[in-house]
Scaffold this active site. Structure first.
Site, mmCIF file in Angstrom:
data_model
loop_
_atom_site.group_PDB
_atom_site.id
_atom_site.type_symbol
_atom_site.label_atom_id
_atom_site.label_comp_id
_atom_site.label_asym_id
_atom_site.label_seq_id
_atom_site.Cartn_x
_atom_site.Cartn_y
_atom_site.Cartn_z
ATOM 1 N N LYS A 59 0.818 -1.199 0.000
ATOM 2 C CA LYS A 59 0.000 0.000 0.000
ATOM 3 C C LYS A 59 0.850 1.246 0.000
ATOM 4 O O LYS A 59 1.982 1.253 0.434
ATOM 5 C CB LYS A 59 -0.892 0.024 1.252
ATOM 6 C CG LYS A 59 -1.801 -1.172 1.322
ATOM 7 C CD LYS A 59 -3.122 -0.874 1.971
ATOM 8 C CE LYS A 59 -3.005 -0.373 3.381
ATOM 9 N NZ LYS A 59 -4.336 -0.261 3.998
ATOM 10 N N CYS A 60 0.205 2.313 -0.471
ATOM 11 C CA CYS A 60 0.805 3.619 -0.325
ATOM 12 C C CYS A 60 0.203 4.240 0.925
ATOM 13 O O CYS A 60 -0.898 3.895 1.321
ATOM 14 C CB CYS A 60 0.513 4.475 -1.535
ATOM 15 S SG CYS A 60 1.297 3.803 -3.017
ATOM 16 N N GLY A 61 0.965 5.143 1.507
ATOM 17 C CA GLY A 61 0.457 5.753 2.721
ATOM 18 C C GLY A 61 0.885 4.957 3.937
ATOM 19 O O GLY A 61 1.806 4.153 3.897
ATOM 20 N N CYS A 87 5.325 4.342 -0.395
ATOM 21 C CA CYS A 87 4.593 3.087 -0.572
ATOM 22 C C CYS A 87 5.381 1.959 0.082
ATOM 23 O O CYS A 87 6.573 2.078 0.319
ATOM 24 C CB CYS A 87 4.439 2.765 -2.059
ATOM 25 S SG CYS A 87 3.589 4.042 -3.007
#
Lengths: 181, 76
Positions: free
Chosen positions: A34-36, A81
């Protein structure tokens, strides 16, 4: 059909029979790069570090079915990410975890432990519900996997004893794991 | 040589590549999803598993697509 009857493939393409994990406590999780901010990966690794010597194995199954519609991520602030690599527990081949195309293992797990709602005290609970209602209303029906980081806890005899939704943090289930070790 | 650690489907890594290109900075892209040894080197450098990571000397680095910090690191 029990948990030890399933054969899956690792992220290196090697077949792995879950019977190899007999006698271990298992935490089976559908993961995602995931990004974030992805604190769940970090907390899962912390659980693994803490309990692996006592017999815990964490099995991560990457899945892209929930990609692109992630609720509550503030990418403008968190400009990075993460990939599954970096965690030391076993990551398996990318595959589906819900619907007709779901891997048999996840059909089994969700049949064993039904969906009983999100933990509404978690900050992601409301944005997650909103995102599901808006983008994937059908995901809310039935017992299928709702989102990334749904966790199934399996005891040393292979019984699926608990299901934790994405709104339950890995750190908060340490007690449940300890009670099985 | 400037290195970027990242992976293919990482949007912030792509932005980072485009930014360095726009500044005329040559770089090597190290894919941590495809190459375990790159993943290891990257984690050793930052103690974390997040990317993009930009470094010129394998010691000082910037984690994330932060233009100001990248400019400072590379003297742009």
């Amino acid at each position: 059909m029990g948990i030890y009857d399933f054969t899956v493939k690792t992220n290196r393409g090697v077949e792995k029979n879950l019977g190899d994990y007999k006698g271990k406590v298992l935490l089976i999780v559908n993961t995602a790069s995931k990004c974030g901010f992805t604190p769940q990966f970090k907390e899962l690794q912390e659980l693994y570090d803490k309990y692996k010597d006592k017999g815990l194995e964490i099995l991560g199954f990457p899945c892209n079915q929930f990609a692109g519609q992630e609720p509550g991520t503030n990418e403008e602030v968190q400009s990075f990410c993460r990939v599954n690599y970096g965690v030391k527990f076993q990551i398996f081949e990318k595959g589906d975890v819900r619907g007709e195309t779901a891997q048999p293992l996840f059909k089994y797990l969700t049949a064993q432990k039904k969906f009983e709602g999100f933990d509404e005290s978690h900050p992601i609970a409301n944005p997650l519900m909103d995102a599901l209602k808006k983008n994937f209303p059908e995901y809310l029906e039935g017992d299928g996997i709702k989102w990334n980081f749904t966790k199934f806890l399996v005891d040393r005899e292979g019984n699926v004893v608990a299901r934790f939704e994405p709104t339950t943090t890995p750190a908060s289930i340490a007690g449940d794991i300890e009670s099985l070790l | 040589m400037v290195k970027i650690y990242g992976f293919e489907s990482c949007g912030w890594c792509a932005k980072c590549k485009a930014y360095l290109q726009s500044k005329g900075v040559e770089y090597e892209f190290h894919d941590i999803e495809l190459n375990p040894e790159d993943a290891e080197a990257c984690e050793k450098l930052t103690g974390d598993t997040a990317v993009p990571v930009i470094t010129a000397d394998d010691k000082n680095y910037v984690l994330g697509f932060d233009k100001a910090k990248i400019d400072e690191l590379l003297g742009l």
